[in-house]
Design a protein around this motif. Structure first.
Motif: not given
Length: 166
Positions: A83-96, A98-113
Protein backbone atom coordinates in the motif's frame (compact mmCIF):
# COMPACT_ATOMS: atom_id res chain seq x y z
CA UNK A 1 -20.08 23.85 -17.39
CA UNK A 2 -16.92 23.12 -19.30
CA UNK A 3 -13.51 22.92 -17.74
CA UNK A 4 -10.30 24.12 -19.31
CA UNK A 5 -7.64 21.50 -19.85
CA UNK A 6 -5.42 23.08 -17.19
CA UNK A 7 -8.25 23.02 -14.62
CA UNK A 8 -8.99 19.38 -15.40
CA UNK A 9 -5.32 18.48 -15.15
CA UNK A 10 -5.03 20.30 -11.82
CA UNK A 11 -8.13 18.52 -10.53
CA UNK A 12 -6.77 15.15 -11.69
CA UNK A 13 -3.40 15.76 -10.05
CA UNK A 14 -5.04 16.85 -6.80
CA UNK A 15 -7.27 13.78 -6.84
CA UNK A 16 -4.28 11.50 -7.45
CA UNK A 17 -2.29 13.23 -4.73
CA UNK A 18 -5.08 12.79 -2.18
CA UNK A 19 -5.66 9.18 -3.23
CA UNK A 20 -1.92 8.47 -2.87
CA UNK A 21 -1.84 10.09 0.56
CA UNK A 22 -4.80 7.92 1.56
CA UNK A 23 -2.91 4.70 0.67
CA UNK A 24 0.21 5.91 2.46
CA UNK A 25 -1.84 6.63 5.60
CA UNK A 26 -3.42 3.16 5.38
CA UNK A 27 0.06 1.64 5.16
CA UNK A 28 1.30 3.64 8.14
CA UNK A 29 -1.76 2.50 10.08
CA UNK A 30 -0.93 -1.11 9.28
CA UNK A 31 2.74 -0.69 10.24
CA UNK A 32 2.03 1.08 13.52
CA UNK A 33 -0.75 -1.26 14.60
CA UNK A 34 1.15 -4.47 13.74
CA UNK A 35 4.48 -3.37 15.19
CA UNK A 36 2.85 -2.24 18.44
CA UNK A 37 0.69 -5.38 18.66
CA UNK A 38 0.43 -7.03 22.05
CA UNK A 39 -1.36 -10.29 22.72
CA UNK A 40 -2.53 -8.87 26.05
CA UNK A 41 -4.56 -6.10 24.41
CA UNK A 42 -8.30 -6.61 24.03
CA UNK A 43 -9.19 -8.08 20.65
CA UNK A 44 -11.62 -10.38 18.91
CA UNK A 45 -10.22 -13.49 20.60
CA UNK A 46 -8.96 -11.98 23.84
CA UNK A 47 -11.19 -10.38 26.42
CA UNK A 48 -8.70 -8.52 28.50
CA UNK A 49 -9.32 -7.17 31.98
CA UNK A 50 -6.41 -4.77 31.57
CA UNK A 51 -7.48 -1.16 31.25
CA UNK A 52 -4.26 -0.20 29.50
CA UNK A 53 -3.95 -0.84 25.77
CA UNK A 54 -0.37 -1.16 24.55
CA UNK A 55 -1.11 -0.59 20.87
CA UNK A 56 -0.18 2.92 19.74
CA UNK A 57 -3.46 3.28 17.85
CA UNK A 58 -5.57 2.38 20.86
CA UNK A 59 -8.51 0.00 20.73
CA UNK A 60 -8.83 0.33 16.95
CA UNK A 61 -5.17 -0.64 16.47
CA UNK A 62 -5.52 -3.49 18.92
CA UNK A 63 -8.45 -5.07 17.10
CA UNK A 64 -7.05 -4.27 13.65
CA UNK A 65 -3.61 -5.71 14.39
CA UNK A 66 -5.11 -8.81 15.99
CA UNK A 67 -7.24 -9.42 12.91
CA UNK A 68 -4.26 -9.07 10.57
CA UNK A 69 -1.83 -11.10 12.70
CA UNK A 70 -4.29 -13.92 13.32
CA UNK A 71 -5.38 -14.18 9.66
CA UNK A 72 -2.11 -13.76 7.77
CA UNK A 73 0.54 -13.49 10.46
CA UNK A 74 3.50 -11.21 10.11
CA UNK A 75 2.93 -11.17 6.36
CA UNK A 76 0.56 -8.30 7.15
CA UNK A 77 3.61 -6.04 7.03
CA UNK A 78 3.81 -6.96 3.33
CA UNK A 79 0.33 -5.49 2.83
CA UNK A 80 1.49 -2.25 4.41
CA UNK A 81 4.54 -2.19 2.17
CA UNK A 82 2.45 -2.77 -0.97
CA UNK A 83 0.00 0.00 0.00
CA UNK A 84 2.91 2.37 0.68
CA UNK A 85 4.45 1.70 -2.74
CA UNK A 86 1.03 2.06 -4.36
CA UNK A 87 0.55 5.46 -2.69
CA UNK A 88 3.97 6.67 -3.84
CA UNK A 89 3.28 5.53 -7.41
CA UNK A 90 -0.08 7.30 -7.45
CA UNK A 91 1.44 10.53 -6.11
CA UNK A 92 4.22 10.42 -8.71
CA UNK A 93 1.61 9.82 -11.45
CA UNK A 94 3.19 6.52 -12.45
CA UNK A 95 0.94 4.53 -14.74
CA UNK A 96 0.08 1.16 -13.26
CA UNK A 97 -0.21 -1.36 -16.08
CA UNK A 98 -2.08 -4.67 -15.84
CA UNK A 99 -4.03 -3.70 -12.73
CA UNK A 100 -6.06 -6.91 -12.61
CA UNK A 101 -2.98 -9.08 -13.03
CA UNK A 102 -1.14 -7.20 -10.28
CA UNK A 103 -4.18 -7.37 -8.00
CA UNK A 104 -4.47 -11.14 -8.45
CA UNK A 105 -0.73 -11.68 -8.15
CA UNK A 106 -0.81 -9.81 -4.85
CA UNK A 107 -3.05 -12.54 -3.44
CA UNK A 108 -0.77 -15.25 -4.83
CA UNK A 109 2.20 -13.61 -3.17
CA UNK A 110 0.21 -13.20 0.05
CA UNK A 111 -0.68 -16.90 0.15
CA UNK A 112 2.80 -18.12 -0.76
CA UNK A 113 4.42 -15.76 1.76
CA UNK A 114 2.05 -16.97 4.47
CA UNK A 115 3.00 -20.57 3.71
CA UNK A 116 6.71 -19.76 3.74
CA UNK A 117 6.41 -17.82 7.00
CA UNK A 118 4.38 -20.63 8.55
CA UNK A 119 7.00 -23.22 7.67
CA UNK A 120 10.19 -21.29 8.34
CA UNK A 121 9.58 -18.72 11.04
CA UNK A 122 8.22 -18.76 14.55
CA UNK A 123 7.07 -15.78 16.50
CA UNK A 124 5.68 -15.21 19.94
CA UNK A 125 2.71 -13.12 18.80
CA UNK A 126 1.14 -15.54 16.35
CA UNK A 127 -1.16 -18.38 17.22
CA UNK A 128 0.64 -21.76 17.47
CA UNK A 129 3.95 -19.89 17.40
CA UNK A 130 3.92 -19.65 13.60
CA UNK A 131 4.16 -16.45 11.58
CA UNK A 132 1.90 -17.46 8.70
CA UNK A 133 -1.38 -16.93 10.52
CA UNK A 134 -4.51 -18.94 9.84
CA UNK A 135 -4.00 -18.64 6.08
CA UNK A 136 -0.48 -20.10 6.19
CA UNK A 137 -1.52 -22.79 8.64
CA UNK A 138 -4.47 -23.82 6.47
CA UNK A 139 -2.43 -24.16 3.29
CA UNK A 140 0.54 -25.75 5.06
CA UNK A 141 -1.42 -28.43 6.90
CA UNK A 142 -4.65 -28.99 5.01
CA UNK A 143 -3.74 -28.70 1.37
CA UNK A 144 -0.14 -29.91 1.50
CA UNK A 145 -0.44 -32.28 4.45
CA UNK A 146 1.48 -35.16 2.90
CA UNK A 147 4.14 -33.07 1.15
CA UNK A 148 7.52 -32.49 2.78
CA UNK A 149 8.20 -29.04 4.16
CA UNK A 150 10.84 -28.08 1.59
CA UNK A 151 8.63 -29.03 -1.36
CA UNK A 152 5.99 -26.63 -0.06
CA UNK A 153 8.54 -23.85 0.19
CA UNK A 154 9.86 -24.62 -3.30
CA UNK A 155 6.33 -24.56 -4.71
CA UNK A 156 5.66 -21.20 -3.06
CA UNK A 157 8.87 -19.74 -4.44
CA UNK A 158 7.95 -20.96 -7.92
CA UNK A 159 4.52 -19.34 -7.61
CA UNK A 160 6.11 -16.15 -6.31
CA UNK A 161 8.58 -15.98 -9.21
CA UNK A 162 6.01 -16.94 -11.83
CA UNK A 163 3.64 -14.22 -10.71
CA UNK A 164 6.33 -11.56 -10.76
CA UNK A 165 7.99 -12.55 -14.03
CA UNK A 166 4.82 -12.81 -16.11
Amino acid sequence: MKFKDSELTTFSRTKNYLFGIFWILVSITIFVSVFSYSENDPSFNNISTHKEIHNYLGAFGSYFADLLVQLIGMVSVLIGLVFFILGIKIILNKIIYNKLQKFLSFFGILISSSIIFDNLLTCKYCEFGKCGGILGKFFSESVYYDAPQYSIIALCLIIFLAVNVF
